[in-house]
Design a protein around this motif. Sequence first.
Motif, short mmCIF file in Angstrom:
data_model
loop_
_atom_site.label_atom_id
_atom_site.label_comp_id
_atom_site.label_asym_id
_atom_site.label_seq_id
_atom_site.Cartn_x
_atom_site.Cartn_y
_atom_site.Cartn_z
N ASP A 1 21.69 -29.14 -46.55
CA ASP A 1 21.55 -30.03 -45.40
C ASP A 1 20.37 -29.63 -44.54
OD1 ASP A 1 23.78 -31.29 -46.30
OD2 ASP A 1 25.16 -30.37 -44.85
N PHE A 2 20.25 -28.34 -44.38
CA PHE A 2 19.20 -27.82 -43.51
C PHE A 2 17.81 -28.18 -44.06
CE2 PHE A 2 16.27 -24.29 -42.58
CZ PHE A 2 16.18 -24.49 -41.22
N ILE A 3 17.66 -28.01 -45.36
CA ILE A 3 16.36 -28.30 -45.97
C ILE A 3 16.01 -29.78 -45.81
CG2 ILE A 3 15.22 -28.48 -48.23
CD1 ILE A 3 15.28 -25.68 -46.99
N LYS A 4 17.05 -30.59 -45.94
CA LYS A 4 16.82 -32.03 -45.78
C LYS A 4 16.33 -32.35 -44.38
CE LYS A 4 19.92 -35.09 -46.62
NZ LYS A 4 21.29 -35.58 -46.93
N LEU A 5 16.99 -31.67 -43.42
CA LEU A 5 16.66 -31.86 -42.01
C LEU A 5 15.22 -31.43 -41.74
CD1 LEU A 5 18.64 -32.79 -39.84
CD2 LEU A 5 18.85 -30.40 -39.16
N LEU A 6 14.86 -30.34 -42.35
CA LEU A 6 13.51 -29.80 -42.16
C LEU A 6 12.48 -30.79 -42.69
CD1 LEU A 6 13.31 -27.12 -40.81
CD2 LEU A 6 12.89 -26.03 -43.00
N LEU B 1 25.56 -34.45 -34.37
CA LEU B 1 26.01 -35.13 -35.59
C LEU B 1 24.92 -35.11 -36.63
CD1 LEU B 1 27.94 -38.17 -34.09
CD2 LEU B 1 28.89 -36.21 -35.32
N ARG B 2 23.68 -35.25 -36.15
CA ARG B 2 22.56 -35.28 -37.08
C ARG B 2 22.40 -33.95 -37.82
NH1 ARG B 2 16.27 -36.13 -35.75
NH2 ARG B 2 15.60 -36.11 -37.93
N VAL B 3 22.62 -32.84 -37.09
CA VAL B 3 22.52 -31.55 -37.79
C VAL B 3 23.77 -31.25 -38.58
CG1 VAL B 3 20.88 -30.57 -36.15
CG2 VAL B 3 23.33 -30.20 -35.81
N GLY B 4 24.77 -32.13 -38.49
CA GLY B 4 25.93 -31.97 -39.35
C GLY B 4 27.07 -31.22 -38.70
N LYS C 1 23.42 -24.45 -36.85
CA LYS C 1 23.22 -25.89 -36.64
C LYS C 1 22.97 -26.19 -35.18
CE LYS C 1 25.76 -27.45 -40.66
NZ LYS C 1 27.10 -27.72 -41.19
N CYS C 2 23.69 -25.51 -34.31
CA CYS C 2 23.45 -25.70 -32.87
C CYS C 2 22.02 -25.29 -32.52
CB CYS C 2 24.41 -24.85 -32.05
SG CYS C 2 26.07 -25.46 -32.06
N GLY C 3 21.60 -24.17 -33.10
CA GLY C 3 20.24 -23.70 -32.83
C GLY C 3 19.21 -24.74 -33.24
N ILE C 4 19.45 -25.34 -34.38
CA ILE C 4 18.49 -26.35 -34.86
C ILE C 4 18.55 -27.58 -33.96
CG2 ILE C 4 17.93 -27.89 -36.78
CD1 ILE C 4 19.19 -25.51 -38.51
N ALA C 5 19.77 -27.91 -33.52
CA ALA C 5 19.90 -29.06 -32.61
C ALA C 5 19.10 -28.81 -31.35
CB ALA C 5 21.37 -29.28 -32.28
N ILE C 6 19.16 -27.58 -30.86
CA ILE C 6 18.40 -27.24 -29.65
C ILE C 6 16.91 -27.44 -29.89
CG2 ILE C 6 17.68 -25.25 -28.26
CD1 ILE C 6 20.62 -24.29 -28.45
N ALA C 7 16.45 -26.95 -31.06
CA ALA C 7 15.04 -27.09 -31.38
C ALA C 7 14.65 -28.56 -31.47
CB ALA C 7 14.74 -26.37 -32.69
N MET C 8 15.54 -29.37 -32.03
CA MET C 8 15.23 -30.78 -32.17
C MET C 8 15.17 -31.47 -30.83
SD MET C 8 17.49 -31.56 -35.53
CE MET C 8 17.40 -33.34 -35.36
N LEU C 9 16.09 -31.06 -29.95
CA LEU C 9 16.13 -31.69 -28.63
C LEU C 9 14.85 -31.46 -27.86
CD1 LEU C 9 19.76 -30.98 -27.43
CD2 LEU C 9 18.69 -33.22 -27.72
N LYS C 10 14.27 -30.29 -28.07
CA LYS C 10 13.05 -29.99 -27.32
C LYS C 10 11.91 -30.91 -27.76
CE LYS C 10 10.16 -26.28 -25.58
NZ LYS C 10 9.88 -24.86 -25.57
#
Lengths: 471, 485, 264
Positions: free
Chosen positions: C182-187, C129-132, C152-161
């Motif tokens: 959204d991605f830039i905000k997340l970064l 949800l956080r990655v949108g 987005k899934c890829g980024i979620a994976i990176a965040m989970l690690k």
Amino acid sequence: MLKTIIEKEIRDIIGSTKFAVTFGVCAVLILLSFFAGANNYQVSRARYEAAKTENLRQFAGLTDWFSVRQHRIFLPPQPLGTLVTGISNDIGRTTEITGRGELTPDDSRFNEDPLFAVFRFLDLDFLFGVVLSLLAILFGFDAISGEKERGTLRLVLANAVPRGTYVLGRLCGSFIALAAPLVATVVLGCLLLPVFGIALTGGEWLRLGLVLLAGLLYFGVFLTVAVFVSAVTHRSSSSFLVLLVVWILAVMIVPRAAVLLAGRAVEVPAVDELDAQKAAFGTQLWREHREKLSSFKPTQNDDMQGLMDEFNRFMNDLADERDNKMQEFAGRLNEDRQNRQQVQRTLAFSLARISPAAQLSLAVSSLAGTSLELKEHYLQEATAYQAKYAQFMKEKTGINTGGGMMVVQVRDEGDEEPEPIDLGELPVFEFRPVGFARSLGAAIVDLGLLALGNLVFFAAAFVAFGRYDVR
Amino acid sequence: MVATLIGKELKAIVQSPKFIGTFAVCAVLMFLSVYVGIREYQASVRQFETAGRLTEQRMQQQSNWFSVTSRTHRAPNPLQIFVSGLSYDIGRFSEISAEEGVKLRHSVYADDPIFAVFRFIDFAFIVQLVLSLFAILFTYDAVCGEREGGTLRLVLANAVPRAHYIFAKCAGAWLGLVVPMCVPIILSVLLVVVFNVPLDGGQWAKLLTLIGGSLLFFTFFIVAGVFISTLTRRPTVSFLLALMVWITFVLVIPRAGVLAAGQLVTVPSVAEIEGRRDGFAKAEWAKFYEQMAERWHDRNAAAEPDSTQEMDDEQMWNRMEEEQRARKEVEQTIDDFESKLAADLRRSREAQERLGLSLGRFSPAAAYQLATMSLAGTGIELKSRYEDAFNAYRERFKQFVEKKQAEDGMAGGIMITVSSEGGFNIQSSREGPGLDFSELPRYESPRTTYAAALVPAVIDFGLLAFYTILAFAGAFYRFIRYDVR
Amino acid sequence: MNEESTAQEQPMLEAAALTKRYEDGVLAVDNVSFTVMPGQIFAMLGGNGAGKTTTINLFLNFLEPTTGETRINGVVTHREPLKAKQHIAFVSENVMLYPNFTAIQNLDFFARLGGRTEYSKTDYRDVLLRVGLAEDVHHKRLKGFSKGMRQKCGIAIAMLKNAPAILLDEPTAGLDPQAGYDFIKLLGALRDEGKAILMSTHDIFRAREIADIIAIMNRGRLIMQRNAAELAGEDLEQLYLQYMAGSNSSPENNQPGAGPCSKQ
């Protein structure tokens, strides 16, 4: 337009590594099978000649045709038979000829040398049936779905290309690109046959040509099927999977299952039962004749030789009578079995013909003269020979020496040394293969079915592609 | 870590859309093959029993001991349900008689060539062709597919040792393919129980070993698929490669090996050997008849010239018995010569077989096939095993018949005398009791113990294991150096 | 390294005189050195074949450096690759993941590979949800996902690690504007958590928007490296084109790899 598509397809295939690899393997296999077939033929031929020589040698020095009693004839190896083995390795080849009675060919190649039965032979039927069909699938499975995945399909159809032209172009292109090198290899193999020491007659060349034609038609069926499947699926991986299952079913399963099913559905009496009935009948006949033996009353008692001749003739007549009765009896039994076999065969092959692989096998084995017909044909030829042999023996000895009982005078010391018999006079068994017209007649159905398969699946591919969602 | 990787492989296989389809095809085929095998087996058992009964009947119809011959049939082997091997190629029976040597005749395929046209489907065939394809289909893209999909980079961006990864690939594929495959296999084996096929302990052991071997063969192709996937960078190429390897291993090498052996070692044909035997026999008989003529000459000379009429019947029958004994000796000489020829033939054939099979064993598929055939007892040694058994029985049968002949003399025979004095005289029979078969030796089918069947199979299974390890080592070596980009 | 506030800290990602020459002689990375501190975003710009992806591959030990080395949290990657990789998360260009797995299944697998076994289903849901990624697709197979959803899934994976360093290879390629934003905000949020982020990108504007340091690579060399403050007010696009043009016309670089050769 069509030409452009065909050219593109040919260039696409010829330039691919896939083509280089698969074609290399196929070419090696085809040449290997020709080489192996030729060598196998030479070996079989040598063994056949040795057996014939040995068969005649046993009579060397005989001075009396009476002593010949029986001899053997052999089914000679056929040059085409080693290229398309059919059932030639499964049926008996050696037949004992006595002059009377039912013939039972024995010593099938596989019974004699089970080594070859373990993995079977590498022949053209196998190569076409198994390897060529795989090749066709390998090049046809992504014809439509693969182009769609890569996105080239949209590009092509963005031009004013009729879909029918496109699918026809693809098919023709693939067929030409793949079939031409294959034909070239097979022709090279054929041309090497004389080098390997095999001389084919004109008729055999014609048969071989038709075998090749059957192979091409079969290849065409699998290619059109592959294109058709690729036109009803949207991903090349699923079209490949479907085709592989189709391939396994068509090549490995349907033909075998059809025969097994027919074997269950139509009961054919076992040979053992027939044998037993015939033996019982034979024993009964012999028992009757034993009684008759004492009824033999020679017309004269002075001339020893005349007496013996008279007795032998008497015995010969009895044996002929038994033989006739037996033939009638056995004929009835055999006919019944053959009729059932015929029904079984018709059922089995009709079912099996669902599969193009079975159509191919049946067509090429008929053409090569190694179909089921070979067994019956050989038996007929051998029976005809037996009649000729019996006639010959009658001329030489006055009676048919086979099967019955006779009295032979052993020469006394004082007698004049008789001349040895001239074995050259013995009728020679010359096996004539099934005639071309008959072979073709048997093969024509399957050739037709193969051709029909091409048309049907092309039409199917055409229709399916017409409705194809190219997005 | 490894568990995670294996779990993922497992899931990837079981969840893939191709899994259900291919698995169903394999399962149905396997089930079908065993079912068909059972029905065929039952049919051949019936046929075997009838044939035995008919042979007995036929023997009992004979009127004298000189014309008694028997026939022994190969008993159907319940393991041929799984591995039909050569059971349909090799003759079903042999005549057993004093005069003629043992020869297996009338194979099923020779009698009913319709079944030879497309051959058989059995369990071993399905495993050898279909399961191996199945294995390749799921593993050919194990490594290169992940590379192309980009997931390999993602995975290896974590602290995952490559050795663990490749091991997990193989192990996961193994679990994902072998374990589900056990279900139809077990069900197929259950069919055997349901249909009441009689299997003894040794046969069960053989069957279980056979199934174990089949799984080993399956494992080889799984590992080989993984290995091939490490050889290339693109799945399409690796699939092509895998398919070529499959064709070579399954279809080409075994046949080519045998063909090469056929070319390199020449074996005389049975027809030639028989011709030679007949030549020898003819010469021996000619000698015999010459001596016989002399003997009669001498006897007639010794006998009182005017007592001819008195001496006959009893004396004549006795003389014929004497001749019969001399005849036996000739038969024995011919028999010995024939055995020698047969032994020579078998030796050269065995040399050819050894070569052919050794060459074939370069292919794991051939090794598998040979191993299953050895276990099931339907392999190439089937023929010699039965020839030996039949020969042993023939000896006992001969002894029995000879004893009976000696007891009953020429009872039931025919005597024809021709003499210048008495003219032609036929005596159809000397009275004797009917034939008594109570002491007829019983034929026992040869049995191979589990241990004896296992020994040749162990070599092939060992080879198979060796090939599997080799493929795994190859995969390991290649993957350690694999360019994951 | 230019920032005073992070000067005392140890750099999280570090390339030291990194050079990679391929077997076929192509010099892909030529004597590149830079550092990324925790809480910093380092953006590498450059055309196709500039050496950005090679640099990332070197950090991931997918390639062995010819000379020089990469360090992650002080660990030399080609010496102790497994130890180094414990500290990084990676988002590849055009994330593919396993098409037959659902988003959650993919996440679970990669989280476990990253050594995180403690996550529950809710954690996966939260991060997605956080990655949108809307909740209705969490249990769908990835093969139906669009490029942006996969990313987005890829980024979620990176965040989970939850690794201290994140490598991103062209993360915004192919994303629609909203997803890119959204991605830039997340970064930015990840940076604020103290992650050191190294990203390669073609996207000058986003780089400028988020990066603390911007570097330009061309033909394997790092031809410009400036921090955000230095770039304030400059037209980055103009600068980029200038640098590219400049290095192209520079005679020593006309033969790729000719100059650097002498250094080895």
